[in-house]
Scaffold this motif. Structure first.
Motif, PDB file in Angstrom:
ATOM      1  N   VAL A  45       0.845  -1.183   0.000  1.00 57.06           N
ATOM      2  CA  VAL A  45       0.000   0.000   0.000  1.00 57.06           C
ATOM      3  C   VAL A  45       0.889   1.244   0.000  1.00 57.06           C
ATOM      4  O   VAL A  45       1.924   1.273   0.674  1.00 57.06           O
ATOM      5  CB  VAL A  45      -0.913   0.002   1.254  1.00 57.06           C
ATOM      6  CG1 VAL A  45      -1.597   1.356   1.437  1.00 57.06           C
ATOM      7  CG2 VAL A  45      -1.962  -1.107   1.140  1.00 57.06           C
ATOM      8  N   ALA A  46       0.499   2.238  -0.792  1.00 57.27           N
ATOM      9  CA  ALA A  46       1.227   3.502  -0.780  1.00 57.27           C
ATOM     10  C   ALA A  46       0.243   4.656  -0.760  1.00 57.27           C
ATOM     11  O   ALA A  46      -0.789   4.605  -1.428  1.00 57.27           O
ATOM     12  CB  ALA A  46       2.138   3.611  -1.999  1.00 57.27           C
ATOM     13  N   ALA A  49       2.005   7.493  -5.912  1.00 54.59           N
ATOM     14  CA  ALA A  49       1.572   6.368  -5.078  1.00 54.59           C
ATOM     15  C   ALA A  49       1.950   5.046  -5.733  1.00 54.59           C
ATOM     16  O   ALA A  49       2.473   4.129  -5.080  1.00 54.59           O
ATOM     17  CB  ALA A  49       0.062   6.447  -4.839  1.00 54.59           C
ATOM     18  N   LYS A  50       1.716   4.948  -7.043  1.00 52.79           N
ATOM     19  CA  LYS A  50       2.024   3.702  -7.767  1.00 52.79           C
ATOM     20  C   LYS A  50       3.532   3.429  -7.761  1.00 52.79           C
ATOM     21  O   LYS A  50       3.976   2.304  -7.506  1.00 52.79           O
ATOM     22  CB  LYS A  50       1.479   3.821  -9.196  1.00 52.79           C
ATOM     23  CG  LYS A  50       2.017   2.824 -10.189  1.00 52.79           C
ATOM     24  CD  LYS A  50       1.067   1.652 -10.331  1.00 52.79           C
ATOM     25  CE  LYS A  50       1.487   0.717 -11.458  1.00 52.79           C
ATOM     26  NZ  LYS A  50       1.988  -0.560 -10.987  1.00 52.79           N
ATOM     27  N   ILE A  51       4.314   4.459  -8.056  1.00 52.86           N
ATOM     28  CA  ILE A  51       5.771   4.277  -8.094  1.00 52.86           C
ATOM     29  C   ILE A  51       6.279   3.886  -6.703  1.00 52.86           C
ATOM     30  O   ILE A  51       7.116   2.986  -6.552  1.00 52.86           O
ATOM     31  CB  ILE A  51       6.472   5.564  -8.583  1.00 52.86           C
ATOM     32  CG1 ILE A  51       6.108   5.831 -10.045  1.00 52.86           C
ATOM     33  CG2 ILE A  51       7.989   5.451  -8.431  1.00 52.86           C
ATOM     34  CD1 ILE A  51       6.567   7.189 -10.563  1.00 52.86           C
ATOM     35  N   HIS A  68       8.335  -0.600  -2.851  1.00 52.40           N
ATOM     36  CA  HIS A  68       8.216  -1.135  -1.492  1.00 52.40           C
ATOM     37  C   HIS A  68       7.620  -2.535  -1.476  1.00 52.40           C
ATOM     38  O   HIS A  68       7.135  -2.993  -0.451  1.00 52.40           O
ATOM     39  CB  HIS A  68       7.389  -0.194  -0.613  1.00 52.40           C
ATOM     40  CG  HIS A  68       8.120   1.075  -0.271  1.00 52.40           C
ATOM     41  ND1 HIS A  68       8.246   2.125  -1.149  1.00 52.40           N
ATOM     42  CD2 HIS A  68       8.785   1.439   0.852  1.00 52.40           C
ATOM     43  CE1 HIS A  68       8.950   3.091  -0.577  1.00 52.40           C
ATOM     44  NE2 HIS A  68       9.289   2.705   0.631  1.00 52.40           N
ATOM     45  N   LYS A  69       7.628  -3.223  -2.636  1.00 51.06           N
ATOM     46  CA  LYS A  69       7.089  -4.583  -2.696  1.00 51.06           C
ATOM     47  C   LYS A  69       8.118  -5.580  -2.197  1.00 51.06           C
ATOM     48  O   LYS A  69       9.297  -5.345  -2.371  1.00 51.06           O
ATOM     49  CB  LYS A  69       6.689  -4.920  -4.139  1.00 51.06           C
ATOM     50  CG  LYS A  69       5.402  -4.226  -4.515  1.00 51.06           C
ATOM     51  CD  LYS A  69       4.869  -4.748  -5.822  1.00 51.06           C
ATOM     52  CE  LYS A  69       3.374  -4.816  -5.803  1.00 51.06           C
ATOM     53  NZ  LYS A  69       2.786  -5.857  -5.015  1.00 51.06           N
TER      54      LYS A  69
END
Ligand SMILES: [Mg+2]
Length: 396
Positions: free
Chosen positions: A143-144, A152-154, A159-160
């Protein structure tokens, strides 16, 4: 805690198909699992983090994945399971958020600006959501939260897996600056290579005055949009599905194009995959939305009703193809194309006559095994279906 003027939350289930395989068979946990079709023609639909270490990626031919990772455990796709998990995740997002935009079966955006009254701490909101998804489905979700969708997507991608990223307003440019240029949406291998030849490697470099003239020569009018992204300026709205039910797919190109010979097979491929999902769900689509985003990030759409709800792609394609040709502007080039099917209703019986229905059921089993790009029924009418089949696609 200071309130953000705008807050967007992005959620992305970690390696959903591969993780779903582990839910079904816990002995696969920690094993080099990939979901996909068998060689020689199968492709990897999803790779677990264990096999990604060997360089295995989604959309790679299975045969190549097995060369990179000989101990690879290949699991066939289980679409009904993914749909079930998707609905469970939606149950969670419905509890948390008034509206959610799903960009694929396992990725969603939601605007949380007003939720700050109840959840003033974005980290606490992200943790609560992650915990609920994990409890409900057994899946981990990265989640971002940021001021816009792109950042947010980047941030989530970086952070995966099982991550939580919070990019506070005002810190977007600093977060993006050290990242490689290819992190920006629409920067495919070719565009990236062309810019890297100028000695420009990071997102921050795009804002360096000493590179400005070289960048203008290379990118022309695209530069302003890229620089806005590099600063984290992004007011793209969350577009929640107005219909209770819809399915959609979109993709961004490496190179902008307005060539129907390239666009048609891509959109047709989306249609094949979406109608396959509808048939599995026993649903039919009453209308469609075609979306194009041009090189200046301007979005145009066409929304139309079909003459009657259907879920077999040759029946739907002529209307969609006609809408594409209406939308295409000769002087524009396009960076993104998307197709959504909506007004979903239970498929009336019979949508096909019995012989056709059995044939389509066989087709669906073949699609499960080999992907949409490689199978086609010979005996059914393919109205206005005169182009070559597209190669392959897969999702992460
Ligand atoms: Mg995912």
């Amino acid at each position: 805690m200071a309130r953000w003027p705008r807050q967007i939350l992005f959620g992305d289930i970690d390696a959903m198909f591969a993780s779903a395989a582990v839910l079904t068979d816990p002995s696969l946990a920690g094993q080099p699992v990939a979901v996909g079709g068998p060689p020689p023609r199968g492709i990897v639909a999803a790779a677990s983090y264990e096999v990604r270490r060997f360089g295995v990626r989604s959309a790679m031919p299975t045969i190549q994945a097995m060369r990179l990772c000989p101990q690879l455990i290949l699991v066939p796709p289980d679409r009904p399971l993914y749909q079930r998990l998707h609905r469970q995740i939606q149950d969670v997002t419905h509890r948390f958020f008034p509206e959610t935009e799903w960009t694929s079966i396992d990725e969603f955006y939601t605007e949380t600006t007003r939720l700050q009254i109840r959840h003033p701490d974005p980290r606490e909101l992200g943790e609560a959501l992650k915990a609920d998804i994990r409890r409900t489905t057994g899946l981990t979700c990265t989640v971002a939260l940021a001021s816009g969708k792109t950042v947010a997507k980047i941030a989530a991608d970086f952070h995966k897996p099982d991550g939580l990223a919070v990019i506070a307003p005002g810190s977007e440019a600093a977060f993006l600056a050290p990242l490689p240029i290819r992190s920006l949406p629409g920067m495919g291998p070719k565009s990236t290579e062309a810019i890297e030849r100028l000695g420009i490697h990071t997102v921050g470099d795009l804002l360096e005055p000493r590179f400005e003239s070289a960048l203008v020569r290379q990118l022309g009018t695209r530069l302003a949009a890229l620089q806005a992204l590099a600063l984290g300026h992004d007011s793209d709205p969350v577009v929640a599905d107005r219909e209770a039910k819809s399915v959609s797919h979109e993709t961004t190109f490496d190179e902008d194009t307005n060539d129907p010979a390239l666009l048609e097979p891509i959109i047709h491929g989306f249609l094949e995959s979406l109608t396959h999902d509808l048939r599995l769900e026993g649903l039919a689509a009453g209308s469609f939305t075609l979306k194009l985003k041009d090189s200046h990030f301007h979005i145009t759409t066409r929304q139309r009703k079909f003459s009657s709800p259907a879920n077999y792609d040759p029946d739907l394609w002529p209307d969609i193809r006609a809408a594409l040709h209406e939308l295409l502007q000769p002087r524009s080039r396009y960076r993104l194309v998307g197709l959504g099917l909506s007004d979903l209703v239970p498929a009336s019986e019979p949508l096909f006559d019995r012989r056709q229905r059995d044939a389509v059921a066989i087709l669906d089993r073949l699609i499960e095994r080999h992907g949409t790009g490689v199978v086609r029924l010979g005996g059914l009418p393919h109205k206005g279906d005169g182009h070559k089949k597209r190669g392959r696609r897969a999702k992460d």
